[in-house]
Design a protein around this motif. Sequence first.
Motif, mmCIF file in Angstrom:
data_model
loop_
_atom_site.group_PDB
_atom_site.id
_atom_site.type_symbol
_atom_site.label_atom_id
_atom_site.label_comp_id
_atom_site.label_asym_id
_atom_site.label_seq_id
_atom_site.Cartn_x
_atom_site.Cartn_y
_atom_site.Cartn_z
ATOM 1 N N GLN A 27 57.553 37.995 45.260
ATOM 2 C CA GLN A 27 56.233 38.092 45.876
ATOM 3 C C GLN A 27 55.262 38.670 44.855
ATOM 4 O O GLN A 27 55.518 39.724 44.269
ATOM 5 C CB GLN A 27 56.253 38.980 47.123
ATOM 6 N N ILE A 28 54.154 37.947 44.631
ATOM 7 C CA ILE A 28 53.118 38.373 43.698
ATOM 8 C C ILE A 28 51.904 38.778 44.513
ATOM 9 O O ILE A 28 51.467 38.038 45.404
ATOM 10 C CB ILE A 28 52.772 37.244 42.712
ATOM 11 N N ILE A 29 51.353 39.944 44.214
ATOM 12 C CA ILE A 29 50.296 40.542 45.035
ATOM 13 C C ILE A 29 48.991 40.542 44.252
ATOM 14 O O ILE A 29 48.912 41.102 43.158
ATOM 15 C CB ILE A 29 50.691 41.971 45.444
ATOM 16 N N GLY A 30 47.978 39.913 44.822
ATOM 17 C CA GLY A 30 46.714 39.762 44.123
ATOM 18 C C GLY A 30 45.831 40.984 44.195
ATOM 19 O O GLY A 30 46.038 41.903 44.994
ATOM 20 N N ALA A 31 44.798 40.982 43.345
ATOM 21 C CA ALA A 31 43.855 42.087 43.298
ATOM 22 C C ALA A 31 42.658 41.869 44.219
ATOM 23 O O ALA A 31 41.822 42.746 44.370
ATOM 24 C CB ALA A 31 43.359 42.283 41.859
ATOM 25 N N SER A 32 42.551 40.697 44.828
ATOM 26 C CA SER A 32 41.421 40.424 45.715
ATOM 27 C C SER A 32 41.645 41.099 47.068
ATOM 28 O O SER A 32 42.758 41.445 47.432
ATOM 29 C CB SER A 32 41.255 38.914 45.911
ATOM 30 N N ALA A 33 40.548 41.278 47.806
ATOM 31 C CA ALA A 33 40.629 41.924 49.114
ATOM 32 C C ALA A 33 39.509 41.393 49.997
ATOM 33 O O ALA A 33 38.601 40.716 49.538
ATOM 34 C CB ALA A 33 40.517 43.440 48.965
ATOM 35 N N GLY A 34 39.595 41.709 51.272
ATOM 36 C CA GLY A 34 38.541 41.294 52.192
ATOM 37 C C GLY A 34 38.968 40.107 53.042
ATOM 38 O O GLY A 34 40.010 39.481 52.837
ATOM 39 N N GLN A 35 38.126 39.787 54.018
ATOM 40 C CA GLN A 35 38.436 38.706 54.938
ATOM 41 C C GLN A 35 38.516 37.367 54.213
ATOM 42 O O GLN A 35 37.741 37.091 53.296
ATOM 43 C CB GLN A 35 37.367 38.642 56.031
ATOM 44 N N PHE A 36 39.458 36.545 54.642
ATOM 45 C CA PHE A 36 39.663 35.179 54.161
ATOM 46 C C PHE A 36 40.172 35.114 52.720
ATOM 47 O O PHE A 36 40.305 34.020 52.169
ATOM 48 C CB PHE A 36 38.387 34.340 54.300
ATOM 49 N N ALA A 37 40.424 36.251 52.098
ATOM 50 C CA ALA A 37 40.971 36.246 50.740
ATOM 51 C C ALA A 37 42.476 36.012 50.806
ATOM 52 O O ALA A 37 43.162 36.513 51.701
ATOM 53 C CB ALA A 37 40.682 37.567 50.041
ATOM 54 N N LYS A 38 42.984 35.244 49.868
ATOM 55 C CA LYS A 38 44.432 35.068 49.739
ATOM 56 C C LYS A 38 44.944 36.224 48.894
ATOM 57 O O LYS A 38 44.553 36.366 47.733
ATOM 58 C CB LYS A 38 44.770 33.730 49.084
ATOM 59 N N THR A 39 45.789 37.073 49.466
ATOM 60 C CA THR A 39 46.133 38.327 48.800
ATOM 61 C C THR A 39 47.557 38.374 48.235
ATOM 62 O O THR A 39 47.860 39.269 47.459
ATOM 63 C CB THR A 39 45.970 39.504 49.771
ATOM 64 N N ASP A 40 48.426 37.453 48.626
ATOM 65 C CA ASP A 40 49.769 37.483 48.065
ATOM 66 C C ASP A 40 50.369 36.080 48.053
ATOM 67 O O ASP A 40 49.892 35.183 48.752
ATOM 68 C CB ASP A 40 50.677 38.454 48.828
ATOM 69 N N TYR A 41 51.406 35.923 47.253
ATOM 70 C CA TYR A 41 52.020 34.617 47.009
ATOM 71 C C TYR A 41 53.527 34.806 46.976
ATOM 72 O O TYR A 41 54.048 35.563 46.154
ATOM 73 C CB TYR A 41 51.496 34.080 45.681
ATOM 74 N N SER A 42 54.236 34.176 47.908
ATOM 75 C CA SER A 42 55.694 34.259 47.980
ATOM 76 C C SER A 42 56.254 32.837 47.918
ATOM 77 O O SER A 42 56.560 32.228 48.948
ATOM 78 C CB SER A 42 56.145 34.948 49.268
ATOM 79 N N PRO A 43 56.375 32.287 46.715
ATOM 80 C CA PRO A 43 56.745 30.874 46.597
ATOM 81 C C PRO A 43 58.177 30.596 47.021
ATOM 82 O O PRO A 43 59.060 31.448 46.887
ATOM 83 C CB PRO A 43 56.563 30.597 45.104
ATOM 84 N N ASN A 44 58.371 29.399 47.531
ATOM 85 C CA ASN A 44 59.720 28.896 47.783
ATOM 86 C C ASN A 44 60.228 28.326 46.461
ATOM 87 O O ASN A 44 60.152 27.134 46.201
ATOM 88 C CB ASN A 44 59.695 27.827 48.877
ATOM 89 N N SER A 45 60.709 29.217 45.610
ATOM 90 C CA SER A 45 61.007 28.861 44.224
ATOM 91 C C SER A 45 62.197 27.919 44.123
ATOM 92 O O SER A 45 63.091 27.910 44.971
ATOM 93 C CB SER A 45 61.313 30.126 43.410
ATOM 94 N N LYS A 46 62.201 27.153 43.042
ATOM 95 C CA LYS A 46 63.347 26.310 42.720
ATOM 96 C C LYS A 46 63.734 26.555 41.270
ATOM 97 O O LYS A 46 62.940 27.067 40.467
ATOM 98 C CB LYS A 46 63.036 24.838 42.959
ATOM 99 N N ILE A 47 64.941 26.193 40.931
ATOM 100 C CA ILE A 47 65.434 26.386 39.565
ATOM 101 C C ILE A 47 64.551 25.610 38.595
ATOM 102 O O ILE A 47 64.231 24.442 38.818
ATOM 103 C CB ILE A 47 66.903 25.943 39.466
ATOM 104 N N GLY A 48 64.134 26.288 37.534
ATOM 105 C CA GLY A 48 63.277 25.670 36.530
ATOM 106 C C GLY A 48 61.810 26.005 36.685
ATOM 107 O O GLY A 48 61.007 25.655 35.815
ATOM 108 N N ASP A 49 61.424 26.690 37.771
ATOM 109 C CA ASP A 49 60.041 27.145 37.914
ATOM 110 C C ASP A 49 59.780 28.303 36.952
ATOM 111 O O ASP A 49 60.662 29.142 36.697
ATOM 112 C CB ASP A 49 59.771 27.628 39.339
#
Length: 229
Positions: free
Chosen positions: A152-174
């Motif tokens: 899980q990667i957590i962004g520095a942005s904040a506030g309404q409607f901001a995308k704040t984190d990323y939890s990818p469904n990773s696969k081998i080779g990413d």
Amino acid sequence: MKFDFVYLGQTVLKYEVPLEIFVGLNDIYEKRKKELPKANKQLVGKIEDEVSLFFDGPPNDKMNQHNFLPQDILQWFDSVFNHYLTWNKVGENRRHINSIWVNEMKAYEYNPIHIHQGKLFTGLSSVMIMKLPTNTGIEYSAPEKPMNGRLQIIGASAGQFAKTDYSPNSKIGDFYVFPYDMRHTVYPFNGTKEKRRTLVCNVDVEYNPVSSRTAGGQNEWLLKCHDGN
């Protein structure tokens, strides 16, 4: 170069590792892991098996300089980091690969939330998915949103409607690339004897955050995102 991006105030780019690079790295790790220096002393991970493939930072009581990687692999890493900086409209810069290591997680091991640094506080880090367990065990709640063993990667942005984190469904080779100061974590998994293997590469980036920005770069970047290119 195949890649995708996620914007969290800062940018995460996801690349596909070329087969020859992926096979070469796994082969070096498998054949030489018993002689690779332990990296635990300078890492925050609650992981038993953490070993270093490359270190070119200042020698210290935790790690001495070494290199187990051929030049073509090091050049590939540099080319990816150069692409990241170019795509993000960062102009003139000097890059220096600081460290490359492998984390091999067993069930119940994890990486707490942390950031990275090398000799400099400015730079790029990365996570390459080299091996994944086929089963990450029981999700004790919300099984429709699995998190066991996930990055899980957590962004520095904040506030309404901001995308704040990323939890990818990773696969081998990413291969995920992001700035040193983006917080990130890896959650534990359970119920299997299989392992989760990742590689991390840190590169110091020396640049002037004002003068290195190309004229109009930010507007061009926003237009690119708007157009979906």
